[in-house]
Design a protein around this motif. Structure first.
Motif, PDB file in Angstrom:
ATOM      1  N   GLY A 140       0.770  -1.372   0.075  1.00  0.00           N
ATOM      2  CA  GLY A 140       0.054  -0.119  -0.086  1.00  0.00           C
ATOM      3  C   GLY A 140       0.703   1.284  -0.096  1.00  0.00           C
ATOM      4  N   GLY A 141       2.036   1.234  -0.117  1.00  0.00           N
ATOM      5  CA  GLY A 141       2.819   2.359  -0.043  1.00  0.00           C
ATOM      6  C   GLY A 141       3.184   2.926  -1.337  1.00  0.00           C
ATOM      7  N   LYS A 142       2.859   2.321  -2.473  1.00  0.00           N
ATOM      8  CA  LYS A 142       2.762   2.948  -4.002  1.00  0.00           C
ATOM      9  C   LYS A 142       1.657   2.782  -4.502  1.00  0.00           C
ATOM     10  CE  LYS A 142       5.413   2.546  -8.431  1.00  0.00           C
ATOM     11  NZ  LYS A 142       5.631   3.976  -8.284  1.00  0.00           N
ATOM     12  N   THR A 143       0.955   3.925  -4.660  1.00  0.00           N
ATOM     13  CA  THR A 143      -0.293   4.090  -5.310  1.00  0.00           C
ATOM     14  C   THR A 143      -0.644   4.738  -6.545  1.00  0.00           C
ATOM     15  OG1 THR A 143      -0.914   6.136  -4.009  1.00  0.00           O
ATOM     16  CG2 THR A 143      -1.393   3.913  -3.018  1.00  0.00           C
ATOM     17  N   ALA A 144       0.584   4.992  -7.193  1.00  0.00           N
ATOM     18  CA  ALA A 144       0.646   5.652  -8.526  1.00  0.00           C
ATOM     19  C   ALA A 144       1.750   5.212  -9.245  1.00  0.00           C
ATOM     20  CB  ALA A 144       0.273   7.083  -8.376  1.00  0.00           C
ATOM     21  N   THR A 145       1.845   5.642 -10.594  1.00  0.00           N
ATOM     22  CA  THR A 145       3.040   5.259 -11.453  1.00  0.00           C
ATOM     23  C   THR A 145       2.716   6.294 -12.692  1.00  0.00           C
ATOM     24  OG1 THR A 145       4.781   3.753 -12.411  1.00  0.00           O
ATOM     25  CG2 THR A 145       2.395   3.497 -12.878  1.00  0.00           C
ATOM     26  N   ALA A 146       3.877   6.389 -13.329  1.00  0.00           N
ATOM     27  CA  ALA A 146       3.919   7.155 -14.556  1.00  0.00           C
ATOM     28  C   ALA A 146       4.841   6.410 -15.717  1.00  0.00           C
ATOM     29  CB  ALA A 146       4.461   8.583 -14.202  1.00  0.00           C
ATOM     30  N   THR A 147       4.661   6.964 -16.835  1.00  0.00           N
ATOM     31  CA  THR A 147       5.199   6.518 -18.185  1.00  0.00           C
ATOM     32  C   THR A 147       5.538   7.438 -19.096  1.00  0.00           C
ATOM     33  OG1 THR A 147       5.544   4.485 -19.552  1.00  0.00           O
ATOM     34  CG2 THR A 147       3.354   5.280 -19.321  1.00  0.00           C
ATOM     35  N   LEU A 148       6.430   7.112 -20.088  1.00  0.00           N
ATOM     36  CA  LEU A 148       6.288   8.096 -20.877  1.00  0.00           C
ATOM     37  C   LEU A 148       5.364   8.125 -22.217  1.00  0.00           C
ATOM     38  CD1 LEU A 148      10.297   7.768 -21.796  1.00  0.00           C
ATOM     39  CD2 LEU A 148       9.045   9.485 -20.785  1.00  0.00           C
ATOM     40  N   LEU A 149       4.895   9.222 -22.743  1.00  0.00           N
ATOM     41  CA  LEU A 149       3.795   9.113 -23.738  1.00  0.00           C
ATOM     42  C   LEU A 149       4.102   8.204 -24.883  1.00  0.00           C
ATOM     43  CD1 LEU A 149       1.006   9.983 -24.990  1.00  0.00           C
ATOM     44  CD2 LEU A 149       2.397  12.024 -25.875  1.00  0.00           C
ATOM     45  N   ALA A 150       5.370   8.079 -25.526  1.00  0.00           N
ATOM     46  CA  ALA A 150       5.930   7.380 -26.320  1.00  0.00           C
ATOM     47  C   ALA A 150       5.731   5.810 -26.326  1.00  0.00           C
ATOM     48  CB  ALA A 150       7.445   7.482 -26.590  1.00  0.00           C
ATOM     49  N   GLU A 151       5.896   5.463 -24.867  1.00  0.00           N
ATOM     50  CA  GLU A 151       5.521   3.932 -24.546  1.00  0.00           C
ATOM     51  C   GLU A 151       3.830   3.684 -24.707  1.00  0.00           C
ATOM     52  OE1 GLU A 151       6.466   3.162 -20.504  1.00  0.00           O
ATOM     53  OE2 GLU A 151       8.685   3.428 -21.052  1.00  0.00           O
ATOM     54  N   TYR A 152       2.972   4.677 -24.545  1.00  0.00           N
ATOM     55  CA  TYR A 152       1.636   4.344 -24.879  1.00  0.00           C
ATOM     56  C   TYR A 152       1.341   4.389 -26.390  1.00  0.00           C
ATOM     57  CZ  TYR A 152       0.283   5.113 -20.095  1.00  0.00           C
ATOM     58  OH  TYR A 152      -0.273   4.779 -18.928  1.00  0.00           O
TER      59      TYR A 152
END
Length: 81
Positions: free
Chosen positions: A23-35
């Motif tokens: 429960g300590g990590k609830t979000a993440t991000a990535t590069l638009l290029a990966e999408y």
């Protein structure tokens, strides 16, 4: 249940997965290029093509009003075999 792949295989992924499960990590991000790369896997030629196809689906088939301010949730998933 969805599978979430954080980072690359190895110790960092293990650490991030442990944080998610605790429960300590609830979000993440990535590069638009990966999408964009993932969208191309579905046959879309570029991000604009993906966008047009999805807006058309949401507006014409589901009757939803969609514009540049409409939040969109993007998920990555894999099929467990």
């Amino acid at each position: 249940m969805r599978t979430l792949e954080l980072s690359s295989p190895g110790s960092l992924r293990d650490e991030l997965n442990a944080l998610v499960l605790a429960g300590g990590k609830t979000a993440t991000a990535t590069l638009l290029a990966e999408y964009v790369d993932e969208a191309e896997g579905e046959g879309y030629t570029d991000l604009a093509h993906w966008r047009r196809a999805h807006i058309d689906y949401w507006q014409n088939l589901e009757g939803r009003s969609v514009d540049d301010t409409t939040p969109v949730v993007c998920m990555h998933f894999t099929r467990a075999i």
